[in-house]
Design an enzyme around this catalytic site. Structure first.
Site, PDB file in Angstrom:
ATOM      1  CE  LYS A   1      -4.284  -1.602   1.917  1.00 44.07           C
ATOM      2  NZ  LYS A   1      -3.983  -2.917   1.342  1.00 44.07           N
TER       3      LYS A   1
ATOM      4  CG  ASP B   1      -2.558  -3.373  -2.168  1.00 44.90           C
ATOM      5  OD1 ASP B   1      -2.394  -4.205  -3.085  1.00 44.90           O
ATOM      6  OD2 ASP B   1      -2.517  -3.683  -0.968  1.00 44.90           O
ATOM      7  CG  MET B   2      -6.423   2.654  -6.229  1.00 43.49           C
ATOM      8  SD  MET B   2      -5.076   3.844  -6.485  1.00 43.49           S
ATOM      9  CE  MET B   2      -4.528   3.424  -8.145  1.00 43.49           C
TER      10      MET B   2
ATOM     11  NE  ARG C   1      -4.335  -6.760  -6.758  1.00 42.68           N
ATOM     12  CZ  ARG C   1      -3.728  -6.236  -5.669  1.00 42.68           C
ATOM     13  NH1 ARG C   1      -4.309  -5.280  -4.973  1.00 42.68           N
ATOM     14  NH2 ARG C   1      -2.542  -6.663  -5.303  1.00 42.68           N
TER      15      ARG C   1
ATOM     16  CB  ALA D   1     -12.164  -2.082  -0.438  1.00 45.11           C
TER      17      ALA D   1
ATOM     18  CB  THR E   1     -14.240 -10.065  -8.827  1.00 51.94           C
ATOM     19  OG1 THR E   1     -15.565  -9.992  -8.298  1.00 51.94           O
ATOM     20  CG2 THR E   1     -14.231 -10.984 -10.036  1.00 51.94           C
ATOM     21  CG  HIS E   2     -14.160 -12.795  -3.669  1.00 51.23           C
ATOM     22  ND1 HIS E   2     -14.035 -11.508  -3.223  1.00 51.23           N
ATOM     23  CD2 HIS E   2     -13.005 -13.419  -3.395  1.00 51.23           C
ATOM     24  CE1 HIS E   2     -12.841 -11.345  -2.687  1.00 51.23           C
ATOM     25  NE2 HIS E   2     -12.196 -12.485  -2.778  1.00 51.23           N
TER      26      HIS E   2
ATOM     27  NE  ARG F   1      -9.423  -1.590   3.210  1.00 48.74           N
ATOM     28  CZ  ARG F   1      -8.355  -1.163   3.901  1.00 48.74           C
ATOM     29  NH1 ARG F   1      -8.461  -0.089   4.661  1.00 48.74           N
ATOM     30  NH2 ARG F   1      -7.209  -1.789   3.818  1.00 48.74           N
TER      31      ARG F   1
END
Ligand SMILES: Cc1cc2nc3c(=O)[nH]c(=O)nc-3n(C[C@H](O)[C@H](O)[C@H](O)COP(=O)(O)OP(=O)(O)OC[C@H]3O[C@@H](n4cnc5c(N)ncnc54)[C@H](O)[C@@H]3O)c2cc1C
Length: 310
Positions: free
Chosen positions: A98, A132-133, A182, A187, A229-230, A291
């Protein structure tokens, strides 16, 4: 349930709630569903097991918004040590960082200088660093740092969030550069002036961006897609699009979070897709855990039941 989402995201930033949750044994145990452990050894054991099942990993040493430059330097140092450990153990894992963990709050130049040391070490060890974003106040700065790194390195990937209106343009630029992205839904809690806020719109945006990522133009440029994604509807859409294009199943990857939808993780790996699991570890698990709770109303029921002892 959107109210619960906002509540948990707000709690993720509260120092008082952090103290209460982190000291409370049952909550610590619940957090373990999403966090590989507090030590590097626990995380390495999880990655080894994933690799044995044919699944790749990305290791995240939890931490964000550090309060001093020394803490950011220490975080970068820990990431370099992590890279050496991954290489020594011959694990199939990238590293996820991050930007605010390595000092983005102290300016782009400072963050770049820290991240560069990590990317440099990782390159020498043949490892990829995934950026990460975070919340939207950091999007432009994160992309500025990432594009600067891309001028000198190729062992890189950045996360983009489908809920932001700006993402299509950001993705176009990264496709042009033949980078790797990615794609996740996002989130954080963003206002409607910059982001879609309901599931139907976010899912539609994700599907549009996914099609861009799997297009001939992107692939011919050497772009490498990672679909995080899930959501089974979106996963099935990716599978259909890849089949329609007769794509090699190793030409892109699915990514999922540790502790979420293990059935789909294994099913996709068994079907010959590349699957990478995001494995977070460390003592700074509180905001990450909040989160995860925000993402799924059922998690709140799961917690309530555990807390009242049923
Ligand atoms: C590998 C990876 C990396 C990520 N990196 C980032 C990042 O850099 N920046 C960022 O903003 N976000 C990141 N995210 C989080 C992402 O933005 C979403 O918040 C999260 O993945 C939930 O969205 P979804 O696509 O799974 O869809 P949803 O519609 O939220 O969920 C679909 C289904 O997945 C399951 N599910 C999803 N989340 C959970 C959960 N927490 N607990 C239990 N079940 C769940 C449920 O069955 C749910 O019905 C990342 C996600 C993944 C998988």
């Amino acid at each position: 349930m959107n109210v619960l989402r906002h509540l948990f995201i707000a709690l993720s930033q509260s120092a008082r709630a952090r103290q209460l949750v982190m000291q409370y044994g049952p909550m610590r145990r619940l957090a373990r569903r999403f966090i590989a452990g507090e030590t590097i050894d626990e995380a390495i054991a999880v990655v080894r097991e994933l690799n044995q099942g044919g699944i790749l990993a990305t290791l995240d040493h939890l931490g964000e918004n550090v309060s001093s430059q020394e803490d950011a330097e220490r975080a970068a140092q820990e990431y370099r040590e992590l890279a050496h450990r991954i290489a020594e153990e011959a694990l199939q894992s990238s590293i996820s960082v991050k930007p605010t963990h390595v000092g983005l709050d102290f300016g782009e130049d400072f963050c770049y200088s820290q991240l560069r040391t990590v990317v440099d070490t990782a390159r020498d060890l043949n490892l990829t660093v995934e950026v990460d974003m975070e919340g939207s106040t950091y999007t432009q700065a994160t992309l500025n740092v990432f594009h600067r790194l891309l001028d000198a390195y190729s062992n890189l990937r950045v996360a983009l969030q489908a809920y932001l209106y700006r993402t299509e343009k950001d993705l176009e630029r990264l496709i042009e550069r033949g980078s790797s992205v990615r794609l996740c839904k996002g989130a954080y809690d963003e206002p409607s002036s910059i982001a879609w806020r309901n599931k139907v719109d976010v899912d539609a945006s994700y599907a549009r961006l996914m099609h861009m990522m799997l297009s001939d133009q992107a692939l011919q440029n050497g772009f490498y897609p990672a679909l995080a994604t899930h959501d089974h509807n979106l996963i099935l859409q990716v599978e259909r699009e890849a089949a329609r294009r007769e794509m090699d199943r190793r030409r892109f990857e699915f990514q999922m979070l540790y502790g979420v939808r293990r059935d789909w993780q294994q099913r996709l790996a068994n079907d010959g897709y590349r699957v990478r699991i995001y494995v977070p570890y460390g003592t700074q698990w509180y905001p990450y855990f909040m989160r995860r709770l925000a993402e799924r109303p059922a998690n709140v029921l799961f917690i309530t039941r555990a807390l009242v002892g049923k």
